[in-house]
Design an enzyme around this catalytic site. Structure first.
Site, PDB file in Angstrom:
ATOM      1  N   GLU A 115      -9.824  -0.869 -20.330  1.00  0.00           N
ATOM      2  CA  GLU A 115     -10.243   0.414 -19.783  1.00  0.00           C
ATOM      3  C   GLU A 115     -10.236   1.576 -20.784  1.00  0.00           C
ATOM      4  O   GLU A 115     -11.035   2.496 -20.664  1.00  0.00           O
ATOM      5  CB  GLU A 115      -9.330   0.783 -18.598  1.00  0.00           C
ATOM      6  CG  GLU A 115      -9.450  -0.140 -17.399  1.00  0.00           C
ATOM      7  CD  GLU A 115     -10.785  -0.012 -16.701  1.00  0.00           C
ATOM      8  OE1 GLU A 115     -11.246   1.120 -16.474  1.00  0.00           O
ATOM      9  OE2 GLU A 115     -11.388  -1.061 -16.395  1.00  0.00           O
ATOM     10  N   SER A 481      18.000  -8.956  43.992  1.00  0.00           N
ATOM     11  CA  SER A 481      19.456  -9.045  44.134  1.00  0.00           C
ATOM     12  C   SER A 481      20.223  -8.745  42.862  1.00  0.00           C
ATOM     13  O   SER A 481      21.456  -8.653  42.901  1.00  0.00           O
ATOM     14  CB  SER A 481      19.833 -10.447  44.634  1.00  0.00           C
ATOM     15  OG  SER A 481      19.335 -10.656  45.940  1.00  0.00           O
TER      16      SER A 481
END
Length: 838
Positions: A115, A481
């Site tokens: 680069e 219950s």
């Protein structure tokens, strides 16, 4: 001397005035008489004005390069489980931040060779590269092709972080200006570190560490030279070089980078040749692994974090998807897997042979490729070897199925109703796939540590990939219950005891002129007589529960429900039998209070949250320990934390209820759990219909709750009960996590008296002892002081026997006087008849 100096200064000023006057005269003459001078002057002035305007326009809104000194890249949030291991990350992009010392030298060399080979020497702009870029840009004007950028690494940092990726001359100029400024603010090491952490490299990866994992399943320190060179080619075209159809171009570009590294002296030509002979070696894309399939739990964590810190970077520095948080949760991966397995097994057992329940979803063939639509739906499953697919063709008894990856295959075991566009589960079968049926019934499961409120496991349905609705926290269901222990707790607080005799008879009350009389009956219609409160809870007797609730006062009962967090209800008797809506999470939290001597901790998923730097920014335990971190002991007592949680029940009442619920497991409606041979307590629940079945219970250290039912409640069948469907799910969970259950018994708090009583009558027993037989007549029962059954003294017993013997003697004497009866019996004979008392 002073006069001489003054004369020299005057002479110097005179020469300046003379030369300036001469220059001005020359300019006036040149302007009047020389045309070229006038045009040149105008052009120069125009250029300066234009330069000023352009410079002002370019720099007016440019970000300050100094912001990079404090720049924090967006990072995913990492989630750890209860053991500290990473179990998940909240990430839309792969990102890992490294320091310069973590970056391999040859990796840096690969990027500079590919680069920006003059990176270490230029001041932010490479003039040669810039000129080449200008020439390339000019040659491609009007062609639609994108020109070569010619950007240095510093310019790319400016582009990636500060100015964006717009393709324009203006952006390029701004990039160059910022590059010069960045070079004045950051060192070269800081610039290359920013670059290698931020550069987009494809496969949703930003930075070299994330890319190393995405492409080679390695850390950067383990990469080979050719792999480093491959990563260095990706900034040019990551989406091109990462695809198989472009691997030849990628190989050519990688080898070019290796040649550049050799030319720049970073490697030898022999090393370059060896590396060029290596294949690319890219691994297939795969989802990021995690140690537990805990989608429902992790989604709840995500929602909580977003509500506290926001979702994206715009919401704040500690956002979920950009803040780089480290989140410590209470997730126990072993328990989570067991919870998932147990709930799924229970759902599949109930589904049985009911056949195909319909499609998971339906895709419209008119909207395009079915497999692509399926891929965008993100529907999937993690169960055995099943997959989620879509029916792409159907003709009579033959069909084909397509999957999200584009694969298609024959499909067999076709239900009559299945059609093209239906999404279904399938499993391998020969050369094709076989339709599988997912259970239509669903449910939720949650486990919690009652000592601190930490949620250990959560399963909100069959699979979160199919349905994100969390039935453990979001589904409001009637608890049936399972709410009864809190009715009994209210009765105990009102003066009753576990040995109190309660009628098991029909209870009716008048509701007013519009509603008339309401009567309650037991499940199955059975009932009659009086029984102990313990027996009523063990056998889940509705009528006894209503009697207890009405005797204690329904306003008091619903206050208890509210106090433990079950819900807010009106004081109607139906709510004593579980008619109100609540969630699994709320029921488990309420039971946790019972199991923790009435002390309740709010349920938590997150223990603490750290920011990206490791600083704790939130924690569930907010207690302060003053003096815990002192350097030297000051001679005072050891610092101690204050008690957490809220006391919502009398500790003695809570233990009495738990002690009775142990009987539910030993000989009551949850007897299916007895062979686990652990100290367990709990309660089953079955709602009217039945539409839901429940079990909630556990040990002193783990409480878990589960319910099963249809999302749109409907009758599950008369055989459906909490003890036969829900309790076995809990049982499997315990079996798969047996190492977590240490067998610690439930301990009575201060102020509880353990008394021997007759289990059936509730009377005190003096001449018998409890045994390990769950059906034993004599048991230990828990009483508050001065509430246990009265104990008769031995003196009272002797006096009663003496009166009995005397009465018998008098009757004998009366019989003798009348000339009849047997006069040969001894007083001891009468004693024996009365049961051996003396």
């Amino acid at each position: 001397m002073a006069d001489t100096q003054q004369t020299a200064e005057d002479s110097f000023r005179y020469r300046i005035r003379r030369e300036a006057s001469g220059a001005l005269t020359w300019l006036r003459v040149a302007w009047r008489e020389k045309r070229w001078f006038r045009w040149l002057s105008i052009a120069l002035l125009a250029f300066l004005v234009a330069w000023f305007v352009v410079w002002t326009a370019l720099t007016r809104n440019l970000p300050d390069a100094k912001t990079l000194l404090d720049y924090e890249p967006p990072l995913p949030s990492m989630v750890r489980g209860i053991d500290g291991e990473i179990v998940h990350s909240y990430a839309r992009e792969r990102r890992v931040q490294l320091q310069f010392k973590d970056l391999p030298t040859q990796l840096i060399n690969a990027y500079t060779s590919a680069e920006d080979k003059t990176f270490w020497t230029h001041g932010g702009i490479d003039l040669g590269g810039f000129v080449s870029a200008v020439i390339d840009y000019t040659s491609k004007l009007g062609t639609g092709e994108r020109a070569v950028g010619g950007s240095t690494i510093t310019q790319q940092v400016a582009k990636n972080i500060l100015v964006g990726n717009e393709y324009s001359v203006t952006r390029k100029l701004k990039e160059m200006i910022l590059a010069r400024r960045i070079e004045g603010v950051l060192s070269k090491r800081e610039i290359i570190t920013l670059y290698l952490n931020e550069i987009p490299l494809g496969r949703r990866s930003f930075g070299v560490q994330a890319a190393a994992r995405a492409y080679f399943d390695k850390d950067v320190g383990d990469l080979t030279l050719p792999q480093m060179a491959y990563l260095a080619i990706l900034p040019k075209a990551p989406e091109t070089y990462s695809r198989s159809q472009h691997f030849d171009a990628a190989l050519e570009r990688r080898n070019f980078v290796l040649d550049q590294m050799a030319e720049n002296g970073h490697i030898t030509k022999a090393q370059a040749a060896e590396a060029k002979a290596a294949p690319l070696g890219i691994v297939s894309q795969r989802p990021q692994a995690r140690s537990a399939d805990a989608g429902y739990f992790l989604e709840e964590v995500r929602r909580e974090l977003i509500s506290r810190y926001g979702e994206n970077a715009d919401d704040g520095p500690d956002s979920v998807y950009a803040g780089g948080l480290w989140v410590r949760t209470s997730l126990d991966t072993e328990m989570q897997t067991a919870a998932q397995n147990a709930l799924r097994a229970g759902l599949m057992r109930y589904h049985g042979n009911r056949g195909w329940a319909g499609p998971v979803a339906t895709i419209d063939p008119a909207k395009g490729d079915l497999t692509k639509q399926l891929a965008s739906s993100y529907l999937s499953i993690n169960y055995q070897n099943w997959r989620i697919g879509v029916v792409t063709q159907r003709s009579g008894n033959s069909a084909r199925i397509g999957f999200a990856d584009g694969e298609e295959a024959p499909l067999t075991n076709l239900p009559d109703k299945i059609k093209v566009g239906d999404v279904t589960a399938a499993s391998p079968s020969g050369d094709g796939w076989r339709v599988r049926s997912l259970p239509e019934v669903s449910g939720g499961f949650l486990a919690e540590d009652p000592n601190n409120g930490r949620i250990l496991a959560m399963q909100g349905g069959f699979d979160p990939r199919l349905d994100s609705f969390n039935r453990a926290t979001q589904a409001d269901r009637q608890p049936g219950s399972t709410i009864k222990p809190f009715v009994y707790a209210t009765g105990l607080d009102s003066g009753m005891t576990p040995a109190t005799m309660v009628p098991d008879t029909t209870y009716c009350y008048y509701q007013g002129a519009n509603l008339g009389e309401k009567c309650f009956r037991n499940f199955g219609g059975r009932g009659g007589g009086e029984h102990t409160m313990r027996w009523g809870l063990e056998q889940s007797r509705n009528l006894m529960t209503v009697h207890i609730a009405m005797d204690a006062g329904m306003p008091n009962v619903v206050k208890t429900f509210d106090r433990v967090g079950i819900g807010k209800y009106d004081p109607y008797p139906a709510f004593a039998l579980g008619a109100g809506d609540t969630t699994v999470e709320k029921m488990v939290a309420a039971y946790s209070a019972l199991f923790n001597h009435g002390l309740q901790h709010p349920p938590t998923l997150i223990d603490y949250v750290q920011d990206r730097d490791g600083k704790v920014i939130w924690r569930a335990d907010e207690r302060d320990c003053t003096g815990c971190n002192m350097d030297d002991w000051d001679g005072r007592p050891m610092p101690r934390f204050v008690q957490r949680g809220k006391q919502v029940l009398d500790p003695r009442t809570a233990y009495q209820v738990v002690h009775m619920m142990e009987g539910v497991v030993q000989r009551g409606t949850a007897v299916v759990l007895r062979d686990l041979n652990l100290p367990l307590a709990g309660k089953t629940g079955t709602t009217t219909g039945p539409t839901n079945v429940w079990f909630v219970g556990g040990s002193p250290d783990i409480v878990a709750g589960v319910y099963m039912g249809f999302d749109k409640p409907r009758n599950m069948g008369g055989y459906a009960q909490g003890g036969t469907l829900a309790a076995p799910i809990f049982k499997q969970f315990v079996k798969e996590t047996r190492d977590k259950w240490d067998g610690r018994p439930f301990l009575a708090p201060e102020g509880v008296r353990m008394v021997r009583i007759d289990r059936a009558s509730g009377r005190r027993v003096l001449d018998g002892w409890p045994t390990d037989d769950p059906r034993a007549a004599v048991i230990w029962e828990a009483f508050k002081p001065d509430t246990e059954p009265a104990r008769k003294s031995r003196r009272n017993e002797i006096d009663e026997m003496r009166e009995l013997v005397l009465a018998q003697l008098r009757r004998r004497e009366a019989a003798a006087a009348a000339g009849s009866g047997n006069t040969d019996r001894e007083p001891s004979d009468f004693v024996e008849e009365q049961g051996g008392l003396y």
